[in-house]
Design a protein around this motif. Structure first.
Motif, PDB file in Angstrom:
ATOM      1  N   PHE A  74       0.818  -1.217   0.000  1.00 29.25           N
ATOM      2  CA  PHE A  74       0.000   0.000   0.000  1.00 29.25           C
ATOM      3  C   PHE A  74       0.853   1.269   0.000  1.00 29.25           C
ATOM      4  O   PHE A  74       0.454   2.285  -0.548  1.00 29.25           O
ATOM      5  CB  PHE A  74      -0.963  -0.004   1.189  1.00 29.25           C
ATOM      6  CG  PHE A  74      -2.062  -1.033   1.068  1.00 29.25           C
ATOM      7  CD1 PHE A  74      -2.367  -1.624  -0.153  1.00 29.25           C
ATOM      8  CD2 PHE A  74      -2.796  -1.418   2.177  1.00 29.25           C
ATOM      9  CE1 PHE A  74      -3.376  -2.568  -0.276  1.00 29.25           C
ATOM     10  CE2 PHE A  74      -3.813  -2.365   2.070  1.00 29.25           C
ATOM     11  CZ  PHE A  74      -4.101  -2.938   0.847  1.00 29.25           C
ATOM     12  N   GLY A 126      -2.276  -5.158  11.829  1.00 25.29           N
ATOM     13  CA  GLY A 126      -1.034  -5.232  11.071  1.00 25.29           C
ATOM     14  C   GLY A 126      -0.083  -4.182  11.625  1.00 25.29           C
ATOM     15  O   GLY A 126       0.059  -4.039  12.845  1.00 25.29           O
ATOM     16  N   ASP A 130      -3.477   2.272   8.889  1.00 23.89           N
ATOM     17  CA  ASP A 130      -4.791   2.913   8.724  1.00 23.89           C
ATOM     18  C   ASP A 130      -5.040   3.987   9.777  1.00 23.89           C
ATOM     19  O   ASP A 130      -5.525   5.075   9.465  1.00 23.89           O
ATOM     20  CB  ASP A 130      -5.924   1.862   8.704  1.00 23.89           C
ATOM     21  CG  ASP A 130      -5.819   0.807   9.801  1.00 23.89           C
ATOM     22  OD1 ASP A 130      -5.018   0.994  10.739  1.00 23.89           O
ATOM     23  OD2 ASP A 130      -6.551  -0.201   9.714  1.00 23.89           O
ATOM     24  N   ASP A 150      -0.676 -11.407  15.732  1.00 22.38           N
ATOM     25  CA  ASP A 150       0.728 -11.606  15.397  1.00 22.38           C
ATOM     26  C   ASP A 150       1.612 -10.602  16.141  1.00 22.38           C
ATOM     27  O   ASP A 150       1.504  -9.387  15.941  1.00 22.38           O
ATOM     28  CB  ASP A 150       0.881 -11.423  13.873  1.00 22.38           C
ATOM     29  CG  ASP A 150       2.327 -11.461  13.433  1.00 22.38           C
ATOM     30  OD1 ASP A 150       3.112 -12.203  14.042  1.00 22.38           O
ATOM     31  OD2 ASP A 150       2.679 -10.725  12.486  1.00 22.38           O
ATOM     32  N   TRP A 178     -11.660 -13.104  16.952  1.00 21.62           N
ATOM     33  CA  TRP A 178     -12.902 -13.823  17.267  1.00 21.62           C
ATOM     34  C   TRP A 178     -13.100 -13.944  18.776  1.00 21.62           C
ATOM     35  O   TRP A 178     -14.106 -14.434  19.227  1.00 21.62           O
ATOM     36  CB  TRP A 178     -12.879 -15.214  16.640  1.00 21.62           C
ATOM     37  CG  TRP A 178     -13.382 -15.230  15.227  1.00 21.62           C
ATOM     38  CD1 TRP A 178     -14.670 -15.495  14.832  1.00 21.62           C
ATOM     39  CD2 TRP A 178     -12.647 -14.981  14.027  1.00 21.62           C
ATOM     40  NE1 TRP A 178     -14.764 -15.402  13.470  1.00 21.62           N
ATOM     41  CE2 TRP A 178     -13.537 -15.104  12.941  1.00 21.62           C
ATOM     42  CE3 TRP A 178     -11.309 -14.654  13.763  1.00 21.62           C
ATOM     43  CZ2 TRP A 178     -13.150 -14.923  11.616  1.00 21.62           C
ATOM     44  CZ3 TRP A 178     -10.924 -14.469  12.442  1.00 21.62           C
ATOM     45  CH2 TRP A 178     -11.831 -14.602  11.394  1.00 21.62           C
ATOM     46  N   GLY A 193      -8.825  -6.654   5.731  1.00 25.59           N
ATOM     47  CA  GLY A 193      -7.902  -7.737   5.428  1.00 25.59           C
ATOM     48  C   GLY A 193      -7.993  -8.950   6.317  1.00 25.59           C
ATOM     49  O   GLY A 193      -7.057  -9.748   6.337  1.00 25.59           O
ATOM     50  N   TYR A 197     -10.139 -13.830   4.559  1.00 25.44           N
ATOM     51  CA  TYR A 197      -9.477 -15.124   4.779  1.00 25.44           C
ATOM     52  C   TYR A 197     -10.471 -16.166   5.312  1.00 25.44           C
ATOM     53  O   TYR A 197     -10.100 -17.319   5.516  1.00 25.44           O
ATOM     54  CB  TYR A 197      -8.339 -14.974   5.798  1.00 25.44           C
ATOM     55  CG  TYR A 197      -7.100 -14.309   5.240  1.00 25.44           C
ATOM     56  CD1 TYR A 197      -6.051 -15.067   4.718  1.00 25.44           C
ATOM     57  CD2 TYR A 197      -6.981 -12.921   5.218  1.00 25.44           C
ATOM     58  CE1 TYR A 197      -4.918 -14.458   4.207  1.00 25.44           C
ATOM     59  CE2 TYR A 197      -5.856 -12.306   4.694  1.00 25.44           C
ATOM     60  CZ  TYR A 197      -4.825 -13.081   4.198  1.00 25.44           C
ATOM     61  OH  TYR A 197      -3.706 -12.474   3.680  1.00 25.44           O
TER      62      TYR A 197
END
Ligand SMILES: C[S@@+](CC[C@H](N)C(=O)[O-])C[C@H]1O[C@@H](n2cnc3c(N)ncnc32)[C@H](O)[C@@H]1O
Length: 308
Positions: A74, A126, A130, A150, A178, A193, A197
């Motif tokens: 991006f 991530g 944003d 992560d 979740w 994003g 998945y």
């Protein structure tokens, strides 16, 4: 790149033997498949091209993107030379690179929600471009929360926030989206994003329930999703016109489908219509405000509120 994060994690070991082994397995699979998008030789050339640059190797190994590589794609300045032709193609002519437009639209939409004292969350964050790549000059009391599963991405998000002078107002949380377990804390929750998945509609409703619960009553969810593309023009020539809004030439589309389908077998190509996304959000207790598309009418971003 307009700016870079100082180290590149998440690609696993750059073990050349393991990569050769993986490439050999993919080659074997391609050789034994009777329906490839391109000729076998061309597919093998794309496979070889992917191994020439770190992003290509990451995609091959992981069949998707992490926070770092999403940010890399991006932030890339279109047209900037790259060392590998395949990478230049990927960053400038692929449908994946087309998602850069949505990232900028997403950020512009977030900018409109920045108010003093607001609590803004990104899930999955991530490296958190944003929220972090925004102007908080008029909102000194705004707080930012990044949530991701992560740890490496979270470390980069912290580094990113600090580099923008936002370190003291940013918190990161290691959590599964979740299983957020967060109640009524956020004025805005942005999510780009992750849903793509997930192939299961019930799991998407669960995800959106977690988001709804984490929002304050009246709080807003900003969510991107991938709508189903038309069939390839060579399979359904009568619908070829529908591809115009994607702005991709047929030979690039073939390369795209070969690379992400035949070769990488990307995991994030789970498509959901606007109607189904609206229904999932409603089931999760959210009220859709509006849906915005690119000028061509693709790559939607949906805005929904938790009712008061
Ligand atoms: C494609 S990246 C998108 C990151 C960011 N939203 C962006 O647009 O740049 C996907 C992110 O989802 C995170 N992720 C994957 N599964 C997750 C889960 N169950 N809960 C939270 N984060 C998850 C990954 O670690 C990764 O950072």
């Amino acid at each position: 790149m307009s700016s870079t994060i100082s180290h590149r994690p998440g690609s696993g070991s750059e073990d050349a033997d393991a990569l050769s082994e993986l490439a050999a397995t993919v080659e074997q699979r391609l050789r034994s498949t009777d329906r490839l998008i391109l000729d076998l030789d061309e597919e093998l050339a794309v496979l070889a091209g992917l191994q020439e640059f770190p992003l290509g190797r990451f995609l091959l190994r992981n069949q998707g993107l992490n926070g770092y590589w999403t940010s890399y794609i991006f932030r890339y300045e279109p047209g900037t030379p790259t060392e590998s032709d395949t990478e230049f193609w990927l960053l400038n002519r692929s449908l994946l690179s087309g998602a850069r437009e949505r990232y900028h639209r997403f950020r512009a939409e977030i900018a409109r929600s920045i108010t003093d004292g607001a609590v803004l969350a990104s899930v999955p964050c991530g490296v958190m471009d944003d929220l972090v790549r925004q102007d908080y000059g008029d909102a000194p009391g705004a707080r930012l929360v990044g949530i991701d599963i992560d740890e490496e991405s979270l470390a980069l998000a912290v580094e990113n926030a600090k580099s923008r002078g936002l370190g003291d107002r940013t918190d990161v949380v290691l959590a599964d989206a979740w299983k957020l377990g967060i109640d009524s804390e956020f004025d805005l929750l942005v999510s780009n994003g992750l849903n793509m998945y997930e192939p299961d509609s019930g799991r998407l409703v669960e995800l959106y329930r977690n988001f709804a619960r984490a929002l304050r009553p009246g709080g807003r969810l900003l969510l991107s999703f991938l709508t189903p593309p038309p069939p390839p023009p060579w399979e359904a020539p009568e619908r070829a016109g529908e591809w115009e809004r994607y702005g991709i030439a047929e030979h690039d589309l073939r390369r795209e489908l070969a690379l992400f389908g035949d070769i990488i077998q990307a995991k994030y190509l789970n498509f959901v219509s606007e109607a189904d996304t609206r229904a999932q959000l409603a089931e999760a207790g959210l009220e859709v405000e509006h849906v915005g598309y690119s000028e061509g009418g693709v790559l939607p971003v949906i805005s929904a509120v938790r009712p008061l």
